[in-house]
Design a protein around this motif. Structure first.
Motif, PDB file in Angstrom:
ATOM      1  N   PRO A   1      50.017  35.144  41.470  1.00  0.00           N
ATOM      2  CA  PRO A   1      49.270  36.267  41.060  1.00  0.00           C
ATOM      3  C   PRO A   1      49.769  37.618  41.259  1.00  0.00           C
ATOM      4  O   PRO A   1      49.920  37.755  42.469  1.00  0.00           O
ATOM      5  CB  PRO A   1      47.813  35.949  41.399  1.00  0.00           C
ATOM      6  CG  PRO A   1      47.740  35.394  42.868  1.00  0.00           C
ATOM      7  CD  PRO A   1      49.198  34.536  42.747  1.00  0.00           C
ATOM      8  N   VAL A   2      49.675  38.541  40.506  1.00  0.00           N
ATOM      9  CA  VAL A   2      50.160  39.826  40.770  1.00  0.00           C
ATOM     10  C   VAL A   2      48.991  40.845  41.144  1.00  0.00           C
ATOM     11  O   VAL A   2      49.157  41.540  42.345  1.00  0.00           O
ATOM     12  CB  VAL A   2      50.647  40.419  39.355  1.00  0.00           C
ATOM     13  CG1 VAL A   2      51.229  41.787  39.641  1.00  0.00           C
ATOM     14  CG2 VAL A   2      51.979  39.879  38.983  1.00  0.00           C
ATOM     15  N   ALA A   3      47.804  40.624  40.821  1.00  0.00           N
ATOM     16  CA  ALA A   3      46.630  41.497  41.167  1.00  0.00           C
ATOM     17  C   ALA A   3      45.637  40.606  41.871  1.00  0.00           C
ATOM     18  O   ALA A   3      45.655  39.529  41.697  1.00  0.00           O
ATOM     19  CB  ALA A   3      45.936  42.263  39.927  1.00  0.00           C
ATOM     20  N   ASP A   4      45.016  41.430  42.592  1.00  0.00           N
ATOM     21  CA  ASP A   4      44.216  40.558  43.629  1.00  0.00           C
ATOM     22  C   ASP A   4      43.019  39.812  42.703  1.00  0.00           C
ATOM     23  O   ASP A   4      42.377  38.727  43.184  1.00  0.00           O
ATOM     24  CB  ASP A   4      43.469  41.492  44.711  1.00  0.00           C
ATOM     25  CG  ASP A   4      44.442  41.867  45.798  1.00  0.00           C
ATOM     26  OD1 ASP A   4      45.677  41.039  45.899  1.00  0.00           O
ATOM     27  OD2 ASP A   4      44.415  42.884  46.455  1.00  0.00           O
ATOM     28  N   ASP A   5      42.750  40.455  41.768  1.00  0.00           N
ATOM     29  CA  ASP A   5      41.527  39.934  41.006  1.00  0.00           C
ATOM     30  C   ASP A   5      42.139  39.619  39.611  1.00  0.00           C
ATOM     31  O   ASP A   5      41.126  39.765  38.386  1.00  0.00           O
ATOM     32  CB  ASP A   5      40.417  41.435  41.037  1.00  0.00           C
ATOM     33  CG  ASP A   5      41.002  42.707  40.344  1.00  0.00           C
ATOM     34  OD1 ASP A   5      42.277  42.693  40.285  1.00  0.00           O
ATOM     35  OD2 ASP A   5      40.001  43.360  39.875  1.00  0.00           O
ATOM     36  N   GLY A   6      43.237  39.144  39.319  1.00  0.00           N
ATOM     37  CA  GLY A   6      43.926  38.860  38.232  1.00  0.00           C
ATOM     38  C   GLY A   6      44.543  37.423  38.143  1.00  0.00           C
ATOM     39  O   GLY A   6      44.347  36.764  39.123  1.00  0.00           O
ATOM     40  N   TYR A   7      45.108  37.353  37.035  1.00  0.00           N
ATOM     41  CA  TYR A   7      45.771  36.041  36.764  1.00  0.00           C
ATOM     42  C   TYR A   7      47.390  36.139  36.496  1.00  0.00           C
ATOM     43  O   TYR A   7      47.747  37.161  36.152  1.00  0.00           O
ATOM     44  CB  TYR A   7      45.304  35.133  35.642  1.00  0.00           C
ATOM     45  CG  TYR A   7      43.786  34.706  35.711  1.00  0.00           C
ATOM     46  CD1 TYR A   7      43.352  33.737  36.522  1.00  0.00           C
ATOM     47  CD2 TYR A   7      42.888  35.521  34.898  1.00  0.00           C
ATOM     48  CE1 TYR A   7      42.258  33.113  36.675  1.00  0.00           C
ATOM     49  CE2 TYR A   7      41.367  35.076  35.078  1.00  0.00           C
ATOM     50  CZ  TYR A   7      41.187  34.050  36.034  1.00  0.00           C
ATOM     51  OH  TYR A   7      39.882  33.400  36.016  1.00  0.00           O
ATOM     52  N   GLY A   8      48.126  35.194  36.997  1.00  0.00           N
ATOM     53  CA  GLY A   8      49.505  35.099  36.446  1.00  0.00           C
ATOM     54  C   GLY A   8      49.745  33.874  35.764  1.00  0.00           C
ATOM     55  O   GLY A   8      49.190  32.912  36.284  1.00  0.00           O
ATOM     56  N   VAL A   9      50.299  34.116  34.552  1.00  0.00           N
ATOM     57  CA  VAL A   9      50.197  32.882  33.684  1.00  0.00           C
ATOM     58  C   VAL A   9      51.678  32.873  32.959  1.00  0.00           C
ATOM     59  O   VAL A   9      52.050  33.875  32.536  1.00  0.00           O
ATOM     60  CB  VAL A   9      49.396  33.205  32.501  1.00  0.00           C
ATOM     61  CG1 VAL A   9      49.409  32.047  31.266  1.00  0.00           C
ATOM     62  CG2 VAL A   9      47.893  33.220  32.970  1.00  0.00           C
ATOM     63  N   SER A  10      52.361  31.683  33.321  1.00  0.00           N
ATOM     64  CA  SER A  10      53.600  31.474  33.042  1.00  0.00           C
ATOM     65  C   SER A  10      53.590  30.376  31.731  1.00  0.00           C
ATOM     66  O   SER A  10      52.630  29.318  32.202  1.00  0.00           O
ATOM     67  CB  SER A  10      54.494  31.281  33.791  1.00  0.00           C
ATOM     68  OG  SER A  10      55.884  30.798  33.499  1.00  0.00           O
ATOM     69  N   TYR A  11      54.285  30.240  30.747  1.00  0.00           N
ATOM     70  CA  TYR A  11      54.201  29.136  29.766  1.00  0.00           C
ATOM     71  C   TYR A  11      55.337  28.863  29.346  1.00  0.00           C
ATOM     72  O   TYR A  11      56.142  29.775  29.289  1.00  0.00           O
ATOM     73  CB  TYR A  11      52.777  29.597  28.702  1.00  0.00           C
ATOM     74  CG  TYR A  11      53.303  30.981  27.846  1.00  0.00           C
ATOM     75  CD1 TYR A  11      54.167  30.857  26.992  1.00  0.00           C
ATOM     76  CD2 TYR A  11      52.598  31.999  28.331  1.00  0.00           C
ATOM     77  CE1 TYR A  11      54.236  32.305  26.276  1.00  0.00           C
ATOM     78  CE2 TYR A  11      52.768  33.106  28.028  1.00  0.00           C
ATOM     79  CZ  TYR A  11      53.542  33.246  26.653  1.00  0.00           C
ATOM     80  OH  TYR A  11      53.930  34.383  26.226  1.00  0.00           O
ATOM     81  N   ILE A  12      55.416  27.530  28.697  1.00  0.00           N
ATOM     82  CA  ILE A  12      56.547  27.076  28.321  1.00  0.00           C
ATOM     83  C   ILE A  12      56.202  26.387  26.892  1.00  0.00           C
ATOM     84  O   ILE A  12      55.684  25.445  26.998  1.00  0.00           O
ATOM     85  CB  ILE A  12      57.498  26.392  29.097  1.00  0.00           C
ATOM     86  CG1 ILE A  12      58.937  25.877  28.529  1.00  0.00           C
ATOM     87  CG2 ILE A  12      56.831  25.062  29.718  1.00  0.00           C
ATOM     88  CD1 ILE A  12      59.823  25.344  29.446  1.00  0.00           C
ATOM     89  N   VAL A  13      56.878  26.709  25.742  1.00  0.00           N
ATOM     90  CA  VAL A  13      56.685  26.041  24.679  1.00  0.00           C
ATOM     91  C   VAL A  13      57.781  24.981  24.695  1.00  0.00           C
ATOM     92  O   VAL A  13      58.792  24.929  24.168  1.00  0.00           O
ATOM     93  CB  VAL A  13      56.772  26.697  23.413  1.00  0.00           C
ATOM     94  CG1 VAL A  13      56.377  25.987  22.102  1.00  0.00           C
ATOM     95  CG2 VAL A  13      55.969  27.993  23.519  1.00  0.00           C
TER      96      VAL A  13
END
Length: 788
Positions: free
Chosen positions: A734-746
């Protein structure tokens, strides 16, 4: 120390009978082969430099040019407009020859000058053509403009055949500096849905003041830099975003990738390691010789290949104020970690790469070695996982001489690192926690079993599964994904005829490499043609104060690890196939789904980061696409309200998708927002002037940081024919303490992988819950399109 003694080519002793000289022939041959390999690399570099220098022409075109000039000259037609005569009269030494020789030499000189001039004109004209970006804005499926058609014809006519990896580098344009006015306009448009009227009016005032005042002064300095720098962003981005960061790079910066989860060629980990290591070394050879084909969009526009240069033999060296990237000229070994011990393993012997079966043989020797780790050795890599200043001081104090320095050199100068894990990892749709654990193992492991400073560490699990952990400063994820796709495809394309693979039968696929493959019992195919060099156990003398530092860094790493919440969502309800039927960009579809999921989870919108590339330009890296837009927020609100018809919602969805695509195109073509503002901020710091606008903009948190993992960069596997070959991609912390890191692959027509991370310490985030929100958003979007 037996290996060290064996490496001495000459030894002598003095006795009363005279001097006895002993010659180690094996060591002499090793020196000979090493020197031969070095000269071969130099010759390849010279050859590649010549090829790239004259590209898109070829050496044969030089002969063709000389033939034309000589033919016209012999026919009495002067195509040089008097230049040949001038050369005859003014170049020293030519006038001493007879008239025929004089004429031929002068014609050759003129023909060569003409040839070089034409080459440079073509390069210059190609650079102008590559600056044309309108092709990207013409929607697929609609009529292409005549201007773009003409542009495509010109590019393809002027581009050469069989380009090498760096053949197009001299023809790539520089990243343009956007206007301050344009950046301010796009920035205000991006934050409008996130601010109420009062906050927006305040930000608009700050932006206008910056545009009319300090912004113009900073822009002039930035424009000046763009004239002489290959890329006005990349060097500052690498230094200030990555290398000057003093926080741990584990979780915060490094990223990971995992296996092709539906396929497992063998359950023998050392055999899998042997084949994958060999495939990666083949890829390194392709990069070194520039035989790797450059990636060309739409078979027309090349991408910059500069990032491949530092993929191997590269290490991040810690410093008290800033780290530095060091790439070693070449490396004939890899570093292997197993059960707390480090080994130096040679991968080249007698002038060739070792075969997979020979690599497996050496790795087996490591596994059979039952020696215990030295004091402090087992958790040594925790130094690379913790704070950078502590590691820099420890490296200077305890690893600058003696056996510690020699052993550290063996790791840092290795082609790459390999970690032979004692734990197994696997994939099962019915047990999602298995995949979560798999991702966490690749992201951080135990905090001490990955050398996080190395360009990448190949991780081999005890059941034959593989993954990697990559340092981020040397390059971006697509470069590592290219290597990973190549290695996995090389490995899986040599499974053998009708070999059972994870419950399904594979067809026999033949390729040119006969060394790769597996026997019926799962070991590497073939038998060693020579006795490989023995792995060298690295020796350490780590004092108690240094062990204390290692323990402190390990505690920091464990705190980071315990705070990571990671969930790998396998979305099998639909994939690229259905999205294509909706006639919407898959990336835009998924980004809008993420906006819908976040709004339902948090009850509000947030500043959203999506990574885009700028490799259409020389030494380009990334740019930010601000995915939370006015149109996407309008659609999400309408979807949540449920008061509009399906047709109205689809119309708004398409508007949101088009606005997202417009932002993506702007980012790719040098009209992004954030890298320009970042560089203006760096200039302001150099000048010692403050900007309230820049300070506020660059402190805004990215609570939703997203990235799409590229797929099928090599076109080596037909996923329609072999759907089980899909790779599950990778992710980041995660980049922010109160956020999400989302990686996706189609990953295929009917499957999408989401890698979701956040911090457990934040009471408002939960990776599994957000994954469920993504599934719900995807299902609702599907229902919306299917019902209308």
């Amino acid at each position: 120390m037996a290996e060290a003694h064996a490496a001495v080519a000459f030894s002598f002793s003095v006795t009363h009978e005279g001097v006895n000289v002993a010659v180690n022939h094996e060591a002499l041959w090793a020196v000979f082969y090493s020197g031969t390999a070095s000269w071969k690399r130099k010759l390849h570099r010279i050859q590649n430099s010549f090829h790239n220098g004259i590209y898109p022409a070829s050496p044969m075109s030089w002969l063709f040019a000389l033939t034309i000039v000589l033919a016209f000259g012999l026919a009495g037609v002067d195509v040089s407009w008097g230049m040949i005569k001038y050369i005859q009269n003014h170049v020293p030494g030519i006038n001493y020859a007879n008239d025929t020789i004089n004429f031929i030499i002068s014609s050759v000189i003129f023909g060569t000058i003409l040839w070089v001039a034409v080459i440079n004109f073509i390069k210059f004209f190609l650079r102008i053509l590559f600056n044309y970006q309108n092709w990207m804005y013409e929607v697929r499926g609609k009529k292409v403009s005549l201007k773009t058609k003409l542009w495509v014809v010109l590019v393809r006519v002027l581009s050469g055949r069989k380009p090498k990896l760096n053949s197009y580098q001299a023809s790539l344009p520089k990243l343009p500096v956007p206007s301050v006015e344009g950046t301010m306009e796009r920035y205000l448009l991006s934050v409008r849905p996130l601010l109420d009227d009062e906050k927006y009016n305040r930000m608009e005032k700050l932006a206008n003041e910056f545009k009319e005042g300090l912004g113009n002064k900073l822009q002039r300095y930035l424009t000046l830099k763009s004239w002489w720098a290959a890329n006005y962003v990349s060097d500052w981005w690498e230094e200030y975003v990555y290398l000057r960061g003093r926080a741990p790079i584990m979780v915060n910066s490094n990223f990971y990738g995992i296996d092709a989860v539906y396929v497992k060629p063998t359950d023998k980990p050392l055999a899998r390691a042997g084949n994958v290591i060999y495939s990666m070394l083949k890829f390194r050879r392709l990069v070194d010789r520039e035989e790797l084909e450059p990636i060309i969009l739409n078979k027309t526009v090349p991408l910059c290949s500069s990032q491949y240069e530092r993929q191997f033999n590269t290490t991040r060296i810690p410093g008290t104020e800033t780290d530095k990237l060091v790439q070693y000229h070449d490396s004939s070994h890899i570093s292997v970690y197993h059960k707390g011990r480090y080994f130096k393993v040679y991968i080249r012997s007698k002038g060739r790469l070792l075969m997979p079966c020979e690599i497996e043989y050496m790795l087996q020797k490591i596994v059979d070695d039952d020696s215990e780790p030295a004091e402090g050795e087992k958790e040594l890599a925790a130094l690379t996982a913790g704070e950078r200043v502590a590691w820099a001081k420890a490296r200077t104090e305890y690893f600058s001489k003696g056996k510690n320095r020699a052993s550290l050199d063996a790791i840092e100068k290795a082609a790459f690192c390999v970690s032979l894990d004692e734990d197994s990892q696997d994939f099962n749709l019915e047990k999602p926690k298995l995949l979560d654990a798999y991702g966490k193992a690749m992201l951080h492991g135990k905090g001490y079993d990955r050398w996080f400073d190395k360009s990448f560490t190949l991780v081999v699990c005890s059941n034959g599964r593989i993954g990697f952990n990559a340092e981020h400063s040397w390059a971006d994820a697509p470069i590592m994904a290219h290597l990973w796709e190549y290695a996995i495809s090389e490995d899986s394309l040599h499974l053998g005829g009708d070999a059972p693979v994870m419950g399904h039968m594979m067809e026999l696929v033949f390729t040119e490499d006969r060394e790769l493959g597996y026997t019926e019992d799962g070991h590497c195919k073939g038998t060693p043609e020579q006795t490989p060099p023995n792995p060298i156990r690295l020796e350490w003398d780590i004092p108690k104060p240094c062990q204390t530092v290692i323990d402190q860094q390990l505690q920091i790493a464990k705190q980071l690890i315990s705070d990571v919440d990671l969930h790998l969502l396998v979305h099998t309800a639909f994939g690229k196939g259905f999205i294509k039927k909706c006639k919407v960009s898959p990336d835009a579809f998924l980004q809008i789904a993420l906006q819908l999921a976040y709004f339902r989870s948090a009850g509000k919108f947030c500043l959203t980061y999506e990574s885009s590339m700028t490799r259409l330009f020389r030494e380009g890296r990334t740019e930010t696409v601000r995915s939370c837009t006015i149109k996407s927020c309008d659609f999400v609100k309408s979807m949540a309200a449920g008061t509009q018809t399906g047709k109205e919602l689809i119309a708004k969805f398409r508007e949101a998708a088009e606005q997202h695509q417009q932002g993506y195109r702007d980012a790719m073509t040098g009209k992004g927002i954030d890298r320009h503002l970042f560089c203006l901020y760096v200039v302001s710091k150099y000048l010692g002037v403050g900007s309230p606008f820049l300070a506020e903009v660059l402190s805004e948190p990215w609570r939703l940081s997203t990235s799409q993992t590229p797929h099928q960069q090599t076109n080596r596997i037909d996923l329609v024919k072999y759907p089980k070959q899909i790779c599950a991609g990778g992710g980041f912390g995660p980049v922010a303490d109160d956020g999400y890191g989302v990686s996706y692959i189609v990953a295929g027509e009917d499957i999408i992988f989401f890698h979701i991370s956040c911090k457990r310490s934040c009471p408002t985030t939960d990776a599994t819950r957000f994954g469920a929100a993504i599934c719900k958003a995807m299902a609702d979007l599907r229902n919306l399109f299917e019902s209308n």
